[in-house]
Design a protein around this motif. Structure first.
Motif, PDB file in Angstrom:
ATOM      1  N   PRO A 257       0.807  -1.218   0.000  1.00 12.87           N
ATOM      2  CA  PRO A 257       0.000   0.000   0.000  1.00 12.87           C
ATOM      3  C   PRO A 257       0.848   1.279   0.000  1.00 12.87           C
ATOM      4  O   PRO A 257       0.459   2.268  -0.584  1.00 12.87           O
ATOM      5  N   GLU A 258       2.009   1.226   0.666  1.00  9.65           N
ATOM      6  CA  GLU A 258       2.829   2.434   0.749  1.00  9.65           C
ATOM      7  C   GLU A 258       3.422   2.831  -0.610  1.00  9.65           C
ATOM      8  O   GLU A 258       3.861   3.956  -0.793  1.00  9.65           O
ATOM      9  N   ASP A 259       3.428   1.920  -1.572  1.00 11.25           N
ATOM     10  CA  ASP A 259       3.952   2.219  -2.902  1.00 11.25           C
ATOM     11  C   ASP A 259       2.858   2.543  -3.914  1.00 11.25           C
ATOM     12  O   ASP A 259       3.153   2.822  -5.080  1.00 11.25           O
ATOM     13  N   ALA A 260       1.606   2.556  -3.496  1.00 11.28           N
ATOM     14  CA  ALA A 260       0.489   2.746  -4.424  1.00 11.28           C
ATOM     15  C   ALA A 260       0.556   4.083  -5.156  1.00 11.28           C
ATOM     16  O   ALA A 260       0.273   4.151  -6.355  1.00 11.28           O
ATOM     17  N   ALA A 261       0.952   5.144  -4.466  1.00 13.40           N
ATOM     18  CA  ALA A 261       1.020   6.459  -5.111  1.00 13.40           C
ATOM     19  C   ALA A 261       2.091   6.489  -6.193  1.00 13.40           C
ATOM     20  O   ALA A 261       1.878   7.042  -7.275  1.00 13.40           O
ATOM     21  N   ARG A 262       3.244   5.878  -5.914  1.00 10.78           N
ATOM     22  CA  ARG A 262       4.314   5.835  -6.931  1.00 10.78           C
ATOM     23  C   ARG A 262       3.891   4.988  -8.115  1.00 10.78           C
ATOM     24  O   ARG A 262       4.181   5.326  -9.264  1.00 10.78           O
ATOM     25  N   ASP A 263       3.214   3.864  -7.861  1.00 18.00           N
ATOM     26  CA  ASP A 263       2.720   3.026  -8.957  1.00 18.00           C
ATOM     27  C   ASP A 263       1.719   3.797  -9.816  1.00 18.00           C
ATOM     28  O   ASP A 263       1.784   3.764 -11.043  1.00 18.00           O
ATOM     29  N   ALA A 264       0.795   4.497  -9.170  1.00 20.85           N
ATOM     30  CA  ALA A 264      -0.214   5.275  -9.899  1.00 20.85           C
ATOM     31  C   ALA A 264       0.442   6.372 -10.729  1.00 20.85           C
ATOM     32  O   ALA A 264       0.035   6.626 -11.868  1.00 20.85           O
ATOM     33  N   ASP A 265       1.464   7.023 -10.181  1.00 23.22           N
ATOM     34  CA  ASP A 265       2.172   8.064 -10.917  1.00 23.22           C
ATOM     35  C   ASP A 265       2.869   7.477 -12.140  1.00 23.22           C
ATOM     36  O   ASP A 265       2.841   8.062 -13.221  1.00 23.22           O
ATOM     37  N   ALA A 266       3.482   6.315 -11.989  1.00 31.12           N
ATOM     38  CA  ALA A 266       4.148   5.652 -13.116  1.00 31.12           C
ATOM     39  C   ALA A 266       3.130   5.296 -14.202  1.00 31.12           C
ATOM     40  O   ALA A 266       3.401   5.475 -15.392  1.00 31.12           O
TER      41      ALA A 266
ATOM     42  N   TYR B 221      11.772   4.045 -10.502  1.00 29.55           N
ATOM     43  CA  TYR B 221      11.515   4.356  -9.104  1.00 29.55           C
ATOM     44  C   TYR B 221      11.729   3.119  -8.250  1.00 29.55           C
ATOM     45  O   TYR B 221      11.688   2.004  -8.727  1.00 29.55           O
ATOM     46  N   GLU B 222      11.994   3.366  -6.968  1.00 32.12           N
ATOM     47  CA  GLU B 222      12.224   2.274  -6.026  1.00 32.12           C
ATOM     48  C   GLU B 222      10.945   1.953  -5.269  1.00 32.12           C
ATOM     49  O   GLU B 222      10.125   2.821  -5.010  1.00 32.12           O
ATOM     50  N   LYS B 223      10.807   0.685  -4.949  1.00 24.85           N
ATOM     51  CA  LYS B 223       9.725   0.227  -4.095  1.00 24.85           C
ATOM     52  C   LYS B 223      10.182  -1.052  -3.411  1.00 24.85           C
ATOM     53  O   LYS B 223      11.334  -1.446  -3.567  1.00 24.85           O
ATOM     54  N   HIS B 224       9.319  -1.702  -2.677  1.00 23.80           N
ATOM     55  CA  HIS B 224       9.658  -2.953  -1.988  1.00 23.80           C
ATOM     56  C   HIS B 224       8.669  -4.039  -2.388  1.00 23.80           C
ATOM     57  O   HIS B 224       7.473  -3.784  -2.497  1.00 23.80           O
ATOM     58  N   TYR B 225       9.211  -5.222  -2.606  1.00 25.64           N
ATOM     59  CA  TYR B 225       8.374  -6.405  -2.790  1.00 25.64           C
ATOM     60  C   TYR B 225       8.577  -7.284  -1.569  1.00 25.64           C
ATOM     61  O   TYR B 225       9.630  -7.271  -0.942  1.00 25.64           O
ATOM     62  N   ARG B 226       7.566  -8.046  -1.231  1.00 24.21           N
ATOM     63  CA  ARG B 226       7.678  -8.966  -0.099  1.00 24.21           C
ATOM     64  C   ARG B 226       8.062 -10.344  -0.628  1.00 24.21           C
ATOM     65  O   ARG B 226       7.400 -10.899  -1.495  1.00 24.21           O
ATOM     66  N   ALA B 227       9.171 -10.877  -0.100  1.00 28.10           N
ATOM     67  CA  ALA B 227       9.648 -12.209  -0.480  1.00 28.10           C
ATOM     68  C   ALA B 227       8.797 -13.279   0.206  1.00 28.10           C
ATOM     69  O   ALA B 227       8.056 -12.995   1.159  1.00 28.10           O
ATOM     70  N   LYS B 228       8.902 -14.498  -0.278  1.00 22.14           N
ATOM     71  CA  LYS B 228       8.127 -15.592   0.312  1.00 22.14           C
ATOM     72  C   LYS B 228       8.424 -15.777   1.792  1.00 22.14           C
ATOM     73  O   LYS B 228       7.559 -16.199   2.551  1.00 22.14           O
ATOM     74  N   ASP B 229       9.664 -15.451   2.205  1.00 25.18           N
ATOM     75  CA  ASP B 229      10.021 -15.611   3.616  1.00 25.18           C
ATOM     76  C   ASP B 229       9.571 -14.422   4.473  1.00 25.18           C
ATOM     77  O   ASP B 229       9.847 -14.367   5.662  1.00 25.18           O
ATOM     78  N   GLY B 230       8.886 -13.451   3.864  1.00 23.75           N
ATOM     79  CA  GLY B 230       8.330 -12.332   4.605  1.00 23.75           C
ATOM     80  C   GLY B 230       9.173 -11.074   4.612  1.00 23.75           C
ATOM     81  O   GLY B 230       8.694 -10.014   4.987  1.00 23.75           O
ATOM     82  N   ARG B 231      10.438 -11.154   4.220  1.00 25.20           N
ATOM     83  CA  ARG B 231      11.279  -9.950   4.238  1.00 25.20           C
ATOM     84  C   ARG B 231      10.938  -9.038   3.068  1.00 25.20           C
ATOM     85  O   ARG B 231      10.433  -9.475   2.053  1.00 25.20           O
ATOM     86  N   LEU B 232      11.205  -7.751   3.271  1.00 21.79           N
ATOM     87  CA  LEU B 232      10.988  -6.778   2.212  1.00 21.79           C
ATOM     88  C   LEU B 232      12.248  -6.672   1.353  1.00 21.79           C
ATOM     89  O   LEU B 232      13.351  -6.528   1.879  1.00 21.79           O
ATOM     90  N   VAL B 233      12.071  -6.752   0.051  1.00 20.18           N
ATOM     91  CA  VAL B 233      13.182  -6.703  -0.892  1.00 20.18           C
ATOM     92  C   VAL B 233      13.121  -5.367  -1.635  1.00 20.18           C
ATOM     93  O   VAL B 233      12.129  -5.079  -2.307  1.00 20.18           O
ATOM     94  N   PRO B 234      14.192  -4.548  -1.534  1.00 20.35           N
ATOM     95  CA  PRO B 234      14.189  -3.295  -2.275  1.00 20.35           C
ATOM     96  C   PRO B 234      14.452  -3.570  -3.761  1.00 20.35           C
ATOM     97  O   PRO B 234      15.350  -4.338  -4.112  1.00 20.35           O
TER      98      PRO B 234
END
Length: 73
Positions: free
Chosen positions: A1-10, A23-36
């Motif tokens: 959700p915190e990246d929704a504005a950047r996605d919408a702008d793109a 632009y940078e954002k984070h994806y969540r890996a299967k193990d739960g960590r955030l990947v930049p």
């Protein structure tokens, strides 16, 4: 959700110009960590009649770069 504005702008940039600034954002890996990641989208085709845009996106994992930078600090 915190990246929704950047996605919408793109998306707005892609529809308007056919390209979007990386632009940078984070994806969540299967193990739960955030990947930049760095997202670099570009329109590859546009169908004006249908109102659609095809998009190709390069997604670059920044984890190693961030770890190297942290090791230097």
């Amino acid at each position: 959700p915190e990246d929704a504005a950047r996605d919408a702008d793109a998306i707005r940039q892609l529809v308007t110009t056919g390209a979007a600034a990386p632009y940078e954002k984070h994806y969540r890996a299967k193990d739960g960590r955030l990947v930049p990641v760095l997202i670099s989208p570009a329109a590859t085709a546009r169908d004006e009649a249908a109102g659609t845009v095809e998009v190709a996106t390069v997604v670059l994992d920044l984890s190693a770069e961030r770890a190297a930078r942290a090791a230097l600090d």
